[in-house]
Scaffold this motif. Structure first.
Motif, PDB file in Angstrom:
ATOM      1  N   SER A 149       0.817  -1.216   0.000  1.00 36.80           N
ATOM      2  CA  SER A 149       0.000   0.000   0.000  1.00 36.80           C
ATOM      3  C   SER A 149       0.850   1.264   0.000  1.00 36.80           C
ATOM      4  O   SER A 149       0.558   2.216  -0.736  1.00 36.80           O
ATOM      5  CB  SER A 149      -0.931   0.010   1.211  1.00 36.80           C
ATOM      6  OG  SER A 149      -1.838  -1.040   1.129  1.00 36.80           O
TER       7      SER A 149
ATOM      8  N   ASP B 258       0.985   3.880  -3.085  1.00 34.68           N
ATOM      9  CA  ASP B 258       0.665   5.300  -2.939  1.00 34.68           C
ATOM     10  C   ASP B 258       1.790   6.192  -3.452  1.00 34.68           C
ATOM     11  O   ASP B 258       1.534   7.199  -4.105  1.00 34.68           O
ATOM     12  CB  ASP B 258       0.354   5.625  -1.486  1.00 34.68           C
ATOM     13  CG  ASP B 258      -0.978   5.046  -1.029  1.00 34.68           C
ATOM     14  OD1 ASP B 258      -1.790   4.679  -1.904  1.00 34.68           O
ATOM     15  OD2 ASP B 258      -1.203   4.965   0.189  1.00 34.68           O
TER      16      ASP B 258
ATOM     17  N   LYS C  78       1.628   6.217  -7.169  1.00 35.03           N
ATOM     18  CA  LYS C  78       0.496   7.019  -7.650  1.00 35.03           C
ATOM     19  C   LYS C  78       0.806   8.510  -7.573  1.00 35.03           C
ATOM     20  O   LYS C  78       0.404   9.270  -8.455  1.00 35.03           O
ATOM     21  CB  LYS C  78      -0.767   6.691  -6.864  1.00 35.03           C
ATOM     22  CG  LYS C  78      -1.404   5.391  -7.311  1.00 35.03           C
ATOM     23  CD  LYS C  78      -2.738   5.172  -6.675  1.00 35.03           C
ATOM     24  CE  LYS C  78      -2.563   4.890  -5.217  1.00 35.03           C
ATOM     25  NZ  LYS C  78      -3.721   4.416  -4.526  1.00 35.03           N
ATOM     26  N   TYR C  79       1.527   8.931  -6.545  1.00 35.14           N
ATOM     27  CA  TYR C  79       1.894  10.342  -6.452  1.00 35.14           C
ATOM     28  C   TYR C  79       2.810  10.738  -7.607  1.00 35.14           C
ATOM     29  O   TYR C  79       2.704  11.833  -8.143  1.00 35.14           O
ATOM     30  CB  TYR C  79       2.558  10.657  -5.114  1.00 35.14           C
ATOM     31  CG  TYR C  79       1.612  10.540  -3.940  1.00 35.14           C
ATOM     32  CD1 TYR C  79       0.315  11.026  -4.016  1.00 35.14           C
ATOM     33  CD2 TYR C  79       2.005   9.926  -2.762  1.00 35.14           C
ATOM     34  CE1 TYR C  79      -0.557  10.917  -2.948  1.00 35.14           C
ATOM     35  CE2 TYR C  79       1.143   9.814  -1.695  1.00 35.14           C
ATOM     36  CZ  TYR C  79      -0.128  10.311  -1.787  1.00 35.14           C
ATOM     37  OH  TYR C  79      -0.988  10.195  -0.735  1.00 35.14           O
TER      38      TYR C  79
ATOM     39  N   ASN D 288      -7.120   2.466  -8.572  1.00 41.88           N
ATOM     40  CA  ASN D 288      -7.326   2.184  -7.152  1.00 41.88           C
ATOM     41  C   ASN D 288      -8.560   1.319  -6.945  1.00 41.88           C
ATOM     42  O   ASN D 288      -8.552   0.391  -6.138  1.00 41.88           O
ATOM     43  CB  ASN D 288      -7.479   3.497  -6.376  1.00 41.88           C
ATOM     44  CG  ASN D 288      -6.633   3.523  -5.136  1.00 41.88           C
ATOM     45  OD1 ASN D 288      -5.651   2.807  -5.027  1.00 41.88           O
ATOM     46  ND2 ASN D 288      -7.021   4.351  -4.205  1.00 41.88           N
TER      47      ASN D 288
END
Length: 148
Positions: free
Chosen positions: A45, A49, A52-53, A90
């Motif tokens: 996770s 994340d 994704k940023y 997501n």
């Protein structure tokens, strides 16, 4: 064990009803498996994340700060498609993690360093690579269908 006094049974966190001491080994193994599964999901996770940023932030701020174009390694279609692609990815990846959470990461007796290295390699690298591939594929579909 179940043969202790009533006060001892009430004070204990667990009571072994059939007085089988080998169950403690199973309980410890199960506890280690639960801990490893929680760590694997957390590692995935966090890496997910971070990836994704790297997908979203350069695409969003490239309009205000053109210098961020160097960080836009995914070359997503537009800021709108970047955000939409990340949201869709997501929504797709979370249900894919449910079987892993339910089944758990298999526990194999090994040193903590070996287990940590293996989990970081599998779930950390997977958490970095999966979003880059997934978001790019979703972005191609979103821009191809003119949804953003």
């Amino acid at each position: 064990m179940n043969t202790g006094t009533q006060a001892a049974r009430e004070a204990g966190n667990m009571v072994d009803l059939d007085s089988d001491p080998t169950k403690l080994i199973e309980i410890v193994g199960l506890g280690k498996q639960l801990l490893m599964t929680r760590g694997a999901l957390t590692t995935f996770s966090i890496a997910n994340d971070v990836a994704k940023y790297f997908a979203i932030l350069p695409a969003i701020f490239i309009v205000l700060y053109p210098e961020l174009g160097a960080l836009n390694v995914m070359r997503l279609g537009s800021p709108k498609s970047a955000i939409l692609s990340a949201i869709i990815f997501n929504a797709l990846i979370i249900p894919c993690l449910v079987p892993l959470a339910l089944k758990g990461v298999k526990y194999r007796p090994a040193g903590a360093g070996v287990l940590l290295s293996r989990n970081l390699a599998v779930y950390g690298a997977g958490g970095i690579v999966a979003p880059f591939i997934g978001i790019k594929l979703v972005d191609l579909a979103v821009t191809g269908l003119h949804l953003a």
